[in-house]
Design a protein around this motif. Structure first.
Motif, PDB file in Angstrom:
ATOM      1  N   LEU A 148      72.834  18.991   0.933  1.00 37.59           N
ATOM      2  CA  LEU A 148      71.688  19.731   0.387  1.00 37.59           C
ATOM      3  C   LEU A 148      71.161  20.740   1.413  1.00 37.59           C
ATOM      4  CD1 LEU A 148      69.725  16.702  -1.159  1.00 37.59           C
ATOM      5  CD2 LEU A 148      71.110  18.390  -2.401  1.00 37.59           C
ATOM      6  N   PRO A 149      72.000  21.705   1.814  1.00 40.32           N
ATOM      7  CA  PRO A 149      71.560  22.650   2.852  1.00 40.32           C
ATOM      8  C   PRO A 149      70.327  23.456   2.452  1.00 40.32           C
ATOM      9  CG  PRO A 149      73.579  23.418   1.794  1.00 40.32           C
ATOM     10  CD  PRO A 149      73.322  22.019   1.296  1.00 40.32           C
ATOM     11  N   GLU A 150      70.135  23.614   1.147  1.00 36.90           N
ATOM     12  CA  GLU A 150      68.983  24.384   0.666  1.00 36.90           C
ATOM     13  C   GLU A 150      67.642  23.722   0.998  1.00 36.90           C
ATOM     14  OE1 GLU A 150      70.184  21.638  -2.717  1.00 36.90           O
ATOM     15  OE2 GLU A 150      71.239  22.826  -1.221  1.00 36.90           O
ATOM     16  N   LYS A 151      67.658  22.440   1.329  1.00 35.95           N
ATOM     17  CA  LYS A 151      66.419  21.727   1.671  1.00 35.95           C
ATOM     18  C   LYS A 151      65.896  22.138   3.045  1.00 35.95           C
ATOM     19  CE  LYS A 151      65.999  19.206  -2.015  1.00 35.95           C
ATOM     20  NZ  LYS A 151      64.912  19.455  -2.951  1.00 35.95           N
ATOM     21  N   GLY A 152      66.787  22.617   3.905  1.00 37.00           N
ATOM     22  CA  GLY A 152      66.370  23.089   5.216  1.00 37.00           C
ATOM     23  C   GLY A 152      65.906  22.000   6.169  1.00 37.00           C
ATOM     24  N   ILE A 153      66.313  20.763   5.910  1.00 35.81           N
ATOM     25  CA  ILE A 153      65.992  19.667   6.830  1.00 35.81           C
ATOM     26  C   ILE A 153      67.277  18.940   7.204  1.00 35.81           C
ATOM     27  CG2 ILE A 153      63.576  19.338   6.156  1.00 35.81           C
ATOM     28  CD1 ILE A 153      64.430  17.062   4.316  1.00 35.81           C
ATOM     29  N   GLU A 154      67.267  18.359   8.383  1.00 36.57           N
ATOM     30  CA  GLU A 154      68.460  17.713   8.927  1.00 36.57           C
ATOM     31  C   GLU A 154      68.606  16.250   8.518  1.00 36.57           C
ATOM     32  OE1 GLU A 154      70.818  18.813  11.535  1.00 36.57           O
ATOM     33  OE2 GLU A 154      70.194  20.777  10.815  1.00 36.57           O
ATOM     34  N   ASP A 155      67.471  15.551   8.488  1.00 37.18           N
ATOM     35  CA  ASP A 155      67.503  14.099   8.363  1.00 37.18           C
ATOM     36  C   ASP A 155      66.733  13.605   7.139  1.00 37.18           C
ATOM     37  OD1 ASP A 155      68.831  14.084  10.818  1.00 37.18           O
ATOM     38  OD2 ASP A 155      66.982  13.772  11.954  1.00 37.18           O
ATOM     39  N   VAL A 156      67.270  12.577   6.497  1.00 42.00           N
ATOM     40  CA  VAL A 156      66.535  11.902   5.431  1.00 42.00           C
ATOM     41  C   VAL A 156      65.430  11.089   6.123  1.00 42.00           C
ATOM     42  CG1 VAL A 156      66.643  10.205   3.568  1.00 42.00           C
ATOM     43  CG2 VAL A 156      68.597  11.737   3.964  1.00 42.00           C
ATOM     44  N   PRO A 157      64.164  11.367   5.787  1.00 45.72           N
ATOM     45  CA  PRO A 157      63.074  10.626   6.439  1.00 45.72           C
ATOM     46  C   PRO A 157      63.201   9.119   6.176  1.00 45.72           C
ATOM     47  CG  PRO A 157      62.220  12.417   5.066  1.00 45.72           C
ATOM     48  CD  PRO A 157      63.679  12.303   4.784  1.00 45.72           C
ATOM     49  N   ASP A 158      62.805   8.334   7.146  1.00 38.93           N
ATOM     50  CA  ASP A 158      62.908   6.881   7.012  1.00 38.93           C
ATOM     51  C   ASP A 158      61.614   6.326   6.412  1.00 38.93           C
ATOM     52  OD1 ASP A 158      63.275   4.155   7.221  1.00 38.93           O
ATOM     53  OD2 ASP A 158      64.117   4.253   9.245  1.00 38.93           O
ATOM     54  N   PRO A 159      61.656   5.873   5.144  1.00 34.81           N
ATOM     55  CA  PRO A 159      60.432   5.389   4.514  1.00 34.81           C
ATOM     56  C   PRO A 159      59.915   4.084   5.102  1.00 34.81           C
ATOM     57  CG  PRO A 159      62.291   4.962   3.085  1.00 34.81           C
ATOM     58  CD  PRO A 159      62.804   5.773   4.248  1.00 34.81           C
ATOM     59  N   TYR A 160      60.717   3.425   5.922  1.00 34.61           N
ATOM     60  CA  TYR A 160      60.239   2.233   6.629  1.00 34.61           C
ATOM     61  C   TYR A 160      59.032   2.617   7.486  1.00 34.61           C
ATOM     62  CZ  TYR A 160      60.391  -2.082   9.396  1.00 34.61           C
ATOM     63  OH  TYR A 160      60.076  -3.279  10.002  1.00 34.61           O
ATOM     64  N   TYR A 161      59.084   3.855   8.020  1.00 36.49           N
ATOM     65  CA  TYR A 161      58.012   4.360   8.875  1.00 36.49           C
ATOM     66  C   TYR A 161      57.043   5.270   8.122  1.00 36.49           C
ATOM     67  CZ  TYR A 161      61.138   2.563  12.418  1.00 36.49           C
ATOM     68  OH  TYR A 161      61.927   1.739  13.155  1.00 36.49           O
ATOM     69  N   THR A 162      57.563   6.082   7.170  1.00 36.81           N
ATOM     70  CA  THR A 162      56.705   7.045   6.476  1.00 36.81           C
ATOM     71  C   THR A 162      56.060   6.469   5.226  1.00 36.81           C
ATOM     72  OG1 THR A 162      58.441   7.919   5.005  1.00 36.81           O
ATOM     73  CG2 THR A 162      58.248   8.927   7.223  1.00 36.81           C
ATOM     74  N   GLY A 163      56.689   5.464   4.611  1.00 39.74           N
ATOM     75  CA  GLY A 163      56.191   4.900   3.364  1.00 39.74           C
ATOM     76  C   GLY A 163      56.480   5.762   2.141  1.00 39.74           C
ATOM     77  N   ASN A 164      57.128   6.903   2.325  1.00 35.34           N
ATOM     78  CA  ASN A 164      57.344   7.831   1.215  1.00 35.34           C
ATOM     79  C   ASN A 164      58.709   7.592   0.551  1.00 35.34           C
ATOM     80  OD1 ASN A 164      57.319   9.870  -0.642  1.00 35.34           O
ATOM     81  ND2 ASN A 164      56.505  11.393   0.787  1.00 35.34           N
TER      82      ASN A 164
END
Length: 159
Positions: free
Chosen positions: A116-132
């Protein structure tokens, strides 16, 4: 012809089991569950044998996606010869995977968000820490759709 995919995150309770369940659901809907196999693992060993995180389970339940029988396991060097594709959920996971595999791996290793290069982010956020968990689900669903398209092109008509 068959194809195997392994999703890898840190603890194998949030991101990679979510990706495993979502991808498994997609391949089943396409009638490719006899051709494409999927699993998940974690680079760490803290959660071995545990089911997916409650947030992941709640989200998958909301979308009617099965995670039955899924238990966390640790990524092994042998996974490099057992899978065609290893998908790292973030940069650190990718580095840890490549370090463990060394140069003699059969598997291709990619970062999930390279799909998904169009997202412009490198890493899938870790919901263990973000809760999202919802944000992660959207990334996982869209990336899994792209991954399935890629694999179907590679395999041709295999149904």
């Amino acid at each position: 012809m068959s194809y195997s995919v392994l999703f890898v995150c840190l603890g194998n309770i949030c991101r990679s089991p979510m990706a495993e369940a979502v991808f498994r659901n997609l391949i089943k809907q396409e009638g490719l569950d006899k051709v494409i196999t999927v699993d998940s693992a974690g680079t760490g060993d803290w959660h071995i044998g545990h089911p997916p995180h409650e947030g992941t389970r709640d989200l998958l339940n909301r979308y009617g996606i099965s995670y039955e029988g899924m238990k966390a396991r640790q990524f092994l060097k042998d996974d490099g010869s057992s899978f065609d594709l290893i998908v790292a959920m973030d940069t650190k996971n990718e580095r840890d995977i490549r370090e463990k595999l060394g140069v003699s791996s059969h598997a291709e290793v990619i970062k999930f968000l390279s799909l998904l290069p169009e997202k412009g982010i490198e890493d899938v956020p870790d919901p263990y820490y973000t809760g999202n968990f919802d944000e992660v689900y959207e990334l996982v669903l869209n990336g899994s759709i792209k991954l399935l398209e890629r694999i179907k092109k590679e395999l041709g008509d295999v149904r």
